[in-house]
Design an enzyme around this catalytic site. Sequence first.
Site, PDB file in Angstrom:
ATOM      1  N   HIS A  50     -14.206 -14.814 -40.135  1.00  0.00           N
ATOM      2  CA  HIS A  50     -14.786 -13.824 -39.226  1.00  0.00           C
ATOM      3  C   HIS A  50     -15.979 -13.100 -39.855  1.00  0.00           C
ATOM      4  O   HIS A  50     -16.583 -12.249 -39.218  1.00  0.00           O
ATOM      5  CB  HIS A  50     -13.760 -12.759 -38.842  1.00  0.00           C
ATOM      6  CG  HIS A  50     -12.553 -13.282 -38.135  1.00  0.00           C
ATOM      7  ND1 HIS A  50     -11.472 -13.796 -38.806  1.00  0.00           N
ATOM      8  CD2 HIS A  50     -12.258 -13.368 -36.825  1.00  0.00           C
ATOM      9  CE1 HIS A  50     -10.549 -14.175 -37.929  1.00  0.00           C
ATOM     10  NE2 HIS A  50     -10.998 -13.922 -36.723  1.00  0.00           N
ATOM     11  N   GLU A  74     -10.682 -16.214 -27.170  1.00  0.00           N
ATOM     12  CA  GLU A  74      -9.453 -16.929 -27.541  1.00  0.00           C
ATOM     13  C   GLU A  74      -9.323 -18.262 -26.798  1.00  0.00           C
ATOM     14  O   GLU A  74      -8.963 -19.271 -27.386  1.00  0.00           O
ATOM     15  CB  GLU A  74      -8.234 -16.046 -27.298  1.00  0.00           C
ATOM     16  CG  GLU A  74      -8.193 -14.807 -28.192  1.00  0.00           C
ATOM     17  CD  GLU A  74      -8.240 -15.123 -29.693  1.00  0.00           C
ATOM     18  OE1 GLU A  74      -7.990 -16.279 -30.079  1.00  0.00           O
ATOM     19  OE2 GLU A  74      -8.534 -14.208 -30.467  1.00  0.00           O
TER      20      GLU A  74
HETATM   21 ZN   LIG Z   1     -11.216 -16.165 -33.103  1.00  0.00          ZN
END
Ligand SMILES: [Zn+2]
Length: 342
Positions: free
Chosen positions: A265, A169
């Site tokens: 993703h 993150e």
């Molecule tokens: Zn990410």
Amino acid sequence: MAEHPHGCTCFIVPPKMLRKLAEQTQDATERHCLLDAAEISAHLRGQRSVAPVVLGIAAAATGEKRRTVYDAQNKSKLPGKLARGEDSKPSTDVAVNQAYDGAGATYDFYREVLKRNSIDGKGMRLESTVHYQSKFNNAFWNGQQMVYGDGDGKLFLGFTGALDVIAHELTHGVTQFAVPGGLVYEDQSGALNESISDVFGSVVKQWTLKQNVEQADWLIGAGIMAPSVGKALRSMADPGNQALTWSGDDQPKNMSGYIEDGDVHTNSGIPNHAFYAAAIALKGNSWDKAGPIWYKALGLLTPNATFADMANATTESAALLYGADSAEQHAIQAAWKVVGVT
Ligand SMILES: [Zn+2]
């Protein structure tokens, strides 16, 4: 203060995984938590496009590590109540300390290995909020800070315990600043954005554990979920191998499996695997050569960069660091061939 249009609200757990798990569960409370997290993720991501984050307000005056952890007290207001600042005593709250320590390890990696002073290169404060909402099944970077849910405690066990999640993150923040103009969070540039976070998420974990490329597990998110859900979110060594990850893992590891309009993703498996192949070929520690080559490439990208652009950028940065026609440069070129990007 500068406006930055290509920051992202980037989640560690893809909403499609939350929806898929919601379909599978018989438990109404579990289903509610999963769908709630999927909806909140979609909602926040939508918000970002109309309200570009204003940056520069959180820069520290010095080049020191400056961490602040807040407690949202199960609400959604950010950042929440101050729970721990730099040099203050450890909290009695485990999540607070994990967020603090994970941000510290990530800062130390960027500072010591890549000579980068925090997310923005200028000593930006690392701000984290824990206990976001109630039983929230996700963690995210919102363009300014880290936010962690606790997980529902049944399927997801919390997000602050996994260093690769924290480093993933915070690396979204690094990408936002290190790539001129940031990387647009859709299509191939979005998958690259995700992949860069997985790459440095894993490298930070390896660096902290002092694991070489053979010892590393190359998994993302190991430890955040119950064994009934799976072992990890993604594998860089073998993207899409559900035995290593979870039953809905559909990541391709090669362009032959590229999914048109796929989730960021999903197609990130391709550049993830290129990094893995490069690191294995270069041997030793991923942070010695492969990591610095990938990092230097960020400055050579543009907001809509494709996988081929990343292949070119890493080839160029390998030449800048090790010389044109060097063994390192050849290893990078070979790694992109492995995943079908030329
Ligand atoms: Zn990410």
